[in-house]
Design a protein around this motif. Structure first.
Motif, short mmCIF file in Angstrom:
data_model
loop_
_atom_site.label_atom_id
_atom_site.label_comp_id
_atom_site.label_asym_id
_atom_site.label_seq_id
_atom_site.Cartn_x
_atom_site.Cartn_y
_atom_site.Cartn_z
N GLU A 333 -23.17 26.00 24.19
CA GLU A 333 -23.05 25.98 25.71
C GLU A 333 -24.55 25.25 26.18
OE1 GLU A 333 -22.48 29.70 27.16
OE2 GLU A 333 -20.31 29.87 26.99
N GLU A 336 -24.52 21.58 25.23
CA GLU A 336 -23.64 20.76 26.16
C GLU A 336 -24.59 20.67 27.43
OE1 GLU A 336 -19.25 21.07 28.43
OE2 GLU A 336 -20.47 22.87 27.43
N MET A 337 -25.19 21.93 28.03
CA MET A 337 -26.19 21.50 29.16
C MET A 337 -27.10 20.38 28.82
SD MET A 337 -26.12 25.68 30.18
CE MET A 337 -27.54 25.23 31.43
N GLU A 338 -27.91 20.55 27.66
CA GLU A 338 -28.86 19.82 27.62
C GLU A 338 -28.65 18.20 27.32
OE1 GLU A 338 -31.15 21.28 24.24
OE2 GLU A 338 -32.24 22.91 25.43
N MET A 339 -27.32 18.04 26.90
CA MET A 339 -26.89 16.80 26.74
C MET A 339 -26.39 16.00 27.86
SD MET A 339 -24.63 17.15 23.03
CE MET A 339 -24.08 15.20 23.16
N GLN A 340 -25.85 16.92 28.74
CA GLN A 340 -25.60 16.47 30.25
C GLN A 340 -26.77 16.09 30.76
OE1 GLN A 340 -23.41 19.50 31.82
NE2 GLN A 340 -21.33 19.18 30.87
N MET A 341 -28.04 16.72 30.50
CA MET A 341 -29.28 16.38 31.32
C MET A 341 -29.98 15.31 30.58
SD MET A 341 -30.55 20.31 31.79
CE MET A 341 -32.19 19.88 32.24
N GLY A 342 -29.57 14.81 29.47
CA GLY A 342 -29.88 13.75 28.52
C GLY A 342 -30.95 14.25 27.79
N ASN A 343 -31.15 15.50 27.47
CA ASN A 343 -32.17 16.05 26.71
C ASN A 343 -31.62 16.20 25.17
OD1 ASN A 343 -34.39 17.41 25.38
ND2 ASN A 343 -34.33 18.86 26.69
#
Length: 542
Positions: A333, A336-343
């Motif tokens: 999870e 997934e959140m960090e990838m959505q933020m581009g990190n």
């Protein structure tokens, strides 16, 4: 001759009245005989021409009984008494025999000489007639007394016979009542009761036996017990029962048997000899009940207990797995959140953490498979009978509908020492696999053969489960019994691994092969410890 003879003659009623010269003449014509103990003077039926007077000792007068052939003593003549006097008057055979009792001496008077004496002294004949008449009168009186005494004895015996007859009638009535009561008890008993006589023939068969074995008394009356109890598997069990009974022991046990209607059931049997008051065999009693349903429920309870235990274990395993999975899902999870933020800088760290979590799960499941060896409780039992008993209950399950089971048991197989529960589980897993392998078979074309073989030289036993299902491909045959291998869409491979662990726990081996007729053969083999059977004596009943 000594004066003793003259005195003796004068005392005889015949001669006491004679004048002196007649006594002297008589003394001159008599002879004297000496007899030893048991010597016979004359026998019944001999020609009679002499009369005797006992000088000393005793003479028995004997008459032979026509029925028994034995001598009956009529009288005993002592000193001074005379006998055989009828021979002086008539020419007829001896009426009885005369035998000396101990040492004795008699004086013998010849008939011809006596006749001459009568011619000279006619009064002697009259005196003889008087004496004979007196003896006849005494005999009549004695006969009458004997008849009266026997009549009294007969009346007493008749009275006792009447009383005994009444007592017997009463006893018979009581016995009849008791017998009817016993018949009702036997008939109403919840246990089947079968009784055989001294020759092993059935003569008692109650209603419960009729219900259980599916036949009437008239169908089995006079037959041996084997007509009713037909053990499947261990056929020699009847010989074992009879051996126990001959040794005065009670036999107890469960038997899988076939009824007259060819259905199978498990009976709990007690067999014992019944002895009479003299300690001799009167009958053999076979009593028991149908425990098929109880055994079935017992098996279901055991399965439920196992399922309950497995459920508890599954809950603990699920708890542990959830701990590992929460780490994986948590990192997933966050990733997934960090990838959505581009990190994506922390992505490798998060992926490594998830991989570590999955590795822990893998090691955890492998550890469960490695260390889940069941506790072993080994006991001695008849493997053939055990397997047939298992099939009796297993074949009624839905998954085996339409499956034709066949036994091929080696009857030389001795009793084995093993863990019944583990062997049961291993066979169950193999039978389940066989049933699953035949799902696509046409109706009426599903067959499972259960075979046992005994290698006497190697002291090993082999159990083979043979089916006519889909069989093996080259690839699947090479992977059987490996971890996680299964040919079923919903399978997990645990069943065959459990079989392998069980047989390994018994020091044996397991392998699979193709059935030349199509299908698969699973073999398990383990060593047999040959032991002598021991029997415990129990008291005889009677």
């Amino acid at each position: 001759m000594a004066n003793t003879v003259k005195i003796l003659l004068k005392n005889v009623p015949f001669f006491g009245h004679l004048p002196e010269d007649a006594i002297n003449h008589l003394e001159a014509i008599v002879t004297e005989k000496t007899l030893g103990d048991g010597d016979v003077l004359f026998r019944e039926g001999d020609n009679a021409n002499t009369c005797y007077i006992v000088k000393s000792g005793a003479i028995e007068i004997l008459k032979k009984d026509k029925k028994s052939g034995k001598d009956v003593r009529l009288a005993v003549r002592g000193q001074g008494e005379f006998f055989g006097e009828m021979s002086l008057l008539e020419d007829s055979p001896r009426f009885a025999s005369a035998k000396s009792s101990g040492q004795s001496t008699v004086i013998e008077i010849d008939r011809d000489q006596f006749s001459k004496l009568i011619g000279k002294y006619p009064a002697l004949a009259m005196k003889v007639m008087e004496v004979l008449s007196s003896r006849l009168r005494q005999s009549d009186i004695q006969l009458i007394n004997d008849l009266q005494r026997k009549n009294e004895q007969l009346e007493f015996a008749n009275k006792r016979l009447y009383e005994t007859s009444r007592e017997l009638e009463k006893s018979y009535a009581n016995l009849k009542t008791a017998n009817k009561f016993l018949e009702r008890i036997i008939s109403a008993s919840q246990f089947f009761i079968v009784v055989t006589d001294q020759d092993g023939k059935i003569f008692i068969f109650n209603d419960e036996a009729k219900r259980i074995f599916g036949c009437d008394f008239k169908d089995i009356a006079g037959e041996e017990i084997g007509i009713l109890i037909k053990p499947t598997g261990k056929g020699e069990i009847l010989t074992e029962i009879e051996g126990n009974l001959k040794d005065g022991k009670i036999w107890r046990g469960d038997i899988l048997t076939e009824t007259h209607g060819h259905s199978r059931l498990v009976i709990e049997l007690v067999a014992a000899r019944v002895f009479d008051e003299k300690g001799e065999i009167f009958a053999s009693l076979y009593m028991g009940r149908d425990v098929t349903e109880e055994k079935n429920i017992e098996r279901q309870m055991i399965m439920l207990e196992r399922m309950a235990t497995r459920g508890e274990m599954a809950a603990e395993i699920a708890h542990e797995l959830n701990n590992y999975l929460s780490i994986v899902f948590g990192n997933l999870e966050l990733l997934e959140m960090e990838m959505q933020m581009g990190n994506i800088d922390n992505a490798p760290k998060k992926i490594k953490s998830m991989k570590d979590g999955l590795d822990r799960i893998t090691k955890f499941t492998e550890g469960l498979m490695m260390y889940s060896r069941p506790a072993s409780k080994k006991e001695r039992f008849d493997l053939n009978a055990f397997l047939e008993n298992e099939l009796f209950f297993i074949c009624s399950q839905n998954r085996f509908d339409g499956v034709d089971f066949e036994y091929d048991f080696d009857r030389r197989l001795p009793d084995i020492t093993a863990d019944k529960s583990q062997i049961q589980q291993a066979i169950m897993n193999l039978l389940n696999n066989a049933a699953d392998a035949m799902i696509s078979n046409a109706k009426g074309n599903k067959k499972i053969i259960l075979r046992t073989q005994y290698a006497e030289d190697a002291h090993t036993v082999r159990i083979s489960v043979i089916d006519n299902g889909v069989g093996f491909t080259d690839e699947s045959l090479s992977k059987v019994f490996r971890q996680h291998f299964t040919s079923k869409e919903s399978g997990h491979g645990f069943g065959l691994l459990a079989v392998k662990r069980v047989i390994k726990n018994h020091g044996g081996k397991v392998w699979a092969e193709r059935n030349p007729l199509g299908g698969a053969i699973f073999n398990i083999e383990f060593p047999v410890i040959v032991e002598e059977k021991s029997q415990v004596a129990v008291p005889q009943i009677g």
